[in-house]
Design a protein around this motif. Sequence first.
Motif, PDB file in Angstrom:
ATOM      1  N   SER A   2       3.282   7.445  -3.245  1.00 20.76           N
ATOM      2  CA  SER A   2       2.359   6.156  -3.191  1.00 20.76           C
ATOM      3  C   SER A   2       1.615   6.105  -0.966  1.00 20.76           C
ATOM      4  CB  SER A   2       2.496   5.190  -3.468  1.00 20.76           C
ATOM      5  OG  SER A   2       3.019   4.213  -1.983  1.00 20.76           O
ATOM      6  N   GLY A   3       0.061   6.103  -0.893  1.00 18.08           N
ATOM      7  CA  GLY A   3      -0.709   5.845   0.449  1.00 18.08           C
ATOM      8  C   GLY A   3       0.558   5.228   0.974  1.00 18.08           C
ATOM      9  N   TYR A   4       0.409   3.774   0.069  1.00 16.30           N
ATOM     10  CA  TYR A   4       1.339   2.856   1.474  1.00 16.30           C
ATOM     11  C   TYR A   4       2.897   3.955   2.261  1.00 16.30           C
ATOM     12  CZ  TYR A   4      -2.477  -0.582  -0.173  1.00 16.30           C
ATOM     13  OH  TYR A   4      -2.897  -0.878  -0.401  1.00 16.30           O
ATOM     14  N   THR A   5       3.588   4.350   0.615  1.00 20.60           N
ATOM     15  CA  THR A   5       4.614   4.820   1.392  1.00 20.60           C
ATOM     16  C   THR A   5       5.030   6.133   2.154  1.00 20.60           C
ATOM     17  OG1 THR A   5       5.234   4.189  -1.766  1.00 20.60           O
ATOM     18  CG2 THR A   5       6.913   5.980  -0.031  1.00 20.60           C
ATOM     19  N   LEU A  66      -6.100   8.407  -0.025  1.00 22.07           N
ATOM     20  CA  LEU A  66      -5.676   8.048  -1.282  1.00 22.07           C
ATOM     21  C   LEU A  66      -6.193   6.830  -0.689  1.00 22.07           C
ATOM     22  CD1 LEU A  66      -1.528   9.026  -2.044  1.00 22.07           C
ATOM     23  CD2 LEU A  66      -3.632   9.591  -3.768  1.00 22.07           C
TER      24      LEU A  66
END
Lengths: 121, 155
Positions: A2-5, A66
């Motif tokens: 994911s983008g946050y990861t 993302l």
Amino acid sequence: MSGYTALLLMVVLTTAGQFLIKLGSPYIDFSRGFLRGLRSMANARTLAGGAAVIGAPLLYMYALSLLPLSTAYGFSGLSYVGVVAGSRLLLGERITPYHISGSLVILIGLALWNGPSIFPS
Amino acid sequence: MSRGCDDSMDDSGAMHTIGRNPRGRSITGEKALHGRRASPYLLLLIPLVLIVAGQSCAKLAGILVSESRAYLALISAAGTYLFFGLRGAIWAVIIKKMKLSVAYPVLSLSFPLVLLLSWLVFGEHVSPYNAAGAFIVVFGVVLISRGEMRLREKE
């Protein structure tokens, strides 16, 4: 991923890279000539730190594909908090509450940079 | 004449005091030298300037591409990489003498500097969020330098 990861990994990589560069810097010595100085820069710590710092923007670009820019910008400010806190914990540098609050203020400044939303709906 | 001499010592730094009076005044001389010695953190101006230069080259390359002047755009893009590499190399050398907890946050001044440049030189739009963020970043760096001064006062 994911983008946050990706953003969190970027922060970790940037922070770790800075520590490695700092730990490698005592081995750099330009007092015995320019070429020897350049060769002394090629120590494992400095090279690993350099690789981490150069690699981190790739994760940033992936995250940008993302997430909106304002979110990514805000997260990149976390590296300042990470480096300041880590300098105390890992390098044993003397810091004050001013240092911590200063790094948090920088984080807020960057989080605000591109707009109010850190977590887009 | 001796007065004139004193004046020139004041202007040119304490080095001369030590040089001219190797005995007796050396301790005060060293103290004066220590007090006047430029902070190693001033060296951070070098990476800051290189960041601004690198960003300018990147922006310039973008403009040149849009004007389809490929050759100049390529040179400009090469400049971006050159400044980026130079900054990294110089950073690795100068960080030796500094605390990472101070030097790294100071580099965040590149955000307001690049903003100022994009506004003044490239005539870009600066949003209120950009401006507020820039001021807050500067304030954060001021806080850290304040903390550093506190530590020095304690020593």
